[in-house]
Design an enzyme around this catalytic site. Structure first.
Site, PDB file in Angstrom:
ATOM      1  N   TYR A 109       7.956 -15.673  15.113  1.00 33.89           N
ATOM      2  CA  TYR A 109       7.980 -15.774  16.715  1.00 33.89           C
ATOM      3  C   TYR A 109       9.234 -16.410  16.995  1.00 33.89           C
ATOM      4  CZ  TYR A 109       6.989 -17.584  21.349  1.00 33.89           C
ATOM      5  OH  TYR A 109       6.973 -18.038  22.662  1.00 33.89           O
ATOM      6  N   GLU A 197      10.817 -13.853  25.210  1.00 34.30           N
ATOM      7  CA  GLU A 197      10.008 -14.079  24.156  1.00 34.30           C
ATOM      8  C   GLU A 197       9.872 -12.819  22.997  1.00 34.30           C
ATOM      9  OE1 GLU A 197       5.712 -15.998  24.158  1.00 34.30           O
ATOM     10  OE2 GLU A 197       5.437 -13.853  24.976  1.00 34.30           O
TER      11      GLU A 197
END
Length: 390
Positions: A109, A197
């Site tokens: 991530y 993101e």
């Protein structure tokens, strides 16, 4: 302002962030054309909506043949996709992204946001890619590695390398990650993003770091610097009331409560919501009508607030500084004469000519509940929303 994944990846390509080859498609025919262009054994059919959790909701599927791609496109296009971020009402899928399959070695991530407490941007990475990062933050926060970025200097090469090493990457993986992290910072900084993101960020079996997903939100206050972004806005994905508010120069955010709020000033609006909560109520919205609470502005505020069927009472909280309270009161009266408001309306006005404003409201033939203080206003609004008598 939010954009779709396929639009974010187009921006990534301009900044040399590595992403798989892909094509957006709005019809089944365009899906098949995209499949032919990719010319690879495995493709990913991805629903494009402004919400996360698409995979769990059935909006991201692998396909290995043209027939499979066609069947998936027919099933996903037009479906009502429900995820943990859409709510039970879901979102209609109106476009797809057809993307080449990637040989994944490991998922991670990566994200950049503003840390308002430290007044710095923060670049976050985690080895827990492909899952809900909110869950990771709540249950295993130590698995999220952070580098705070000085706005004056930006992300440094040393910081980018440190993030890669924290993920356990080695050799050419570190080089690839560093290049991508520096490029991601450039995207975030130069495009005035409020959120960037990638989940998942992956290392391929060829040891290349690549963004398999892309989520970008932009600071609406900076959009005047990026007129080209207006073409990327998908109004069908936005909350109708919020869209209507923005077109009327009102700041509105829908919430889950039943006490509608109409306030001048963002700070006072936040304080109003806090005191509603203090009196065991739930605000239905954030609505900042700005510094000019005239009849037109107030009328538009009423219309937007009343569009939410959950609203059971409306609290108007205005501080009259430059704008005199008696003018605001007259604006409220005039607005209620043009908009059918069949809910209890509680008004608290404080500031210049507040006493005269109270007299105007009390002498009006309209049914107002005039509050003596913010606490009194919140108590009356919460009670009215619960069906009580104030």
């Amino acid at each position: 302002m939010k954009i779709h994944e396929y639009q974010a990846k187009e921006i990534f390509r301009k900044y040399n962030v590595r992403v798989p080859e892909s094509f957006p498609a709005f019809t089944v025919e365009e899906v098949l054309e995209a499949y032919d262009k990719l010319n690879c054994q495995t493709v990913v059919v991805k629903a494009q909506i402004h919400a996360g959790g698409r995979g769990k909701g059935g909006g991201v599927k692998l396909a290995h043949t043209k027939d499979e791609v066609k069947k998936l496109a027919e099933n996903i296009l037009g479906m009502n996709l429900v995820t943990h971020q859409t709510g039970p009402e879901g979102k209609k899928v109106q476009r797809l992204l057809i993307e080449s399959g990637i040989n994944i070695r490991k998922e991670f991530y990566a994200g950049i946001v503003l840390d308002r407490v430290k007044r710095q941007f923060v670049f976050m990475v985690s080895t827990e890619g492909g899952v809900e990062i909110e869950k990771v933050a709540a249950e295993t926060p130590e698995k999220i590695i952070k580098e705070w970025i000085n706005p004056d200097t930006g992300l440094t090469l040393e910081q980018a390398e440190s993030l890669g090493k924290a993920l356990g990457l080695k050799n050419e993986q570190i080089v690839s990650a560093t290049e991508n992290f520096m490029s991601l910072w450039n995207v975030f900084n130069e495009m005035d993003c409020s959120l960037l993101e990638i989940n998942p960020l992956v290392v391929t079996k060829e040891n290349e770091v690549m963004a398999l997903d892309a989520k970008m939100n932009f600071d609406s206050n900076a959009l005047f610097r990026h007129p080209e972004l207006n073409d990327l806005r998908d109004e069908s994905e936005e909350e109708p009331a919020e869209l209507k508010a923005s077109k009327n120069n009102l700041n509105y955010i829908k919430l889950d409560g039943n006490v509608g709020c109409m306030v001048n000033g963002a700070g006072l609006a936040m304080a109003t919501m806090d005191i509603i909560k203090l009196h065991e109520g739930e605000p239905a919205n954030f609505l900042d009508v700005g510094g000019v609470a005239n009849p037109e502005t107030v009328a538009n505020g009423f219309k937007i607030t009343l569009s939410d069927p959950n609203v059971k009472s409306i609290l108007i909280n205005i501080f009259g500084g430059i704008v005199r309270c008696d003018r605001v009161a007259q604006g409220v009266i005039d607005a209620m004469e043009t908009v059918l408001v069949n809910l209890p309306v509680i008004v608290r006005l404080e500031g210049t000519n507040a006493k005269k404003a109270g007299e105007l409201l009390n002498n009006s033939p309209l049914d107002f509940l005039v509050a003596d203080s913010l606490s009194d206003a919140a108590e009356k609004a919460v009670s009215a929303a619960k069906g009580g008598v104030s």
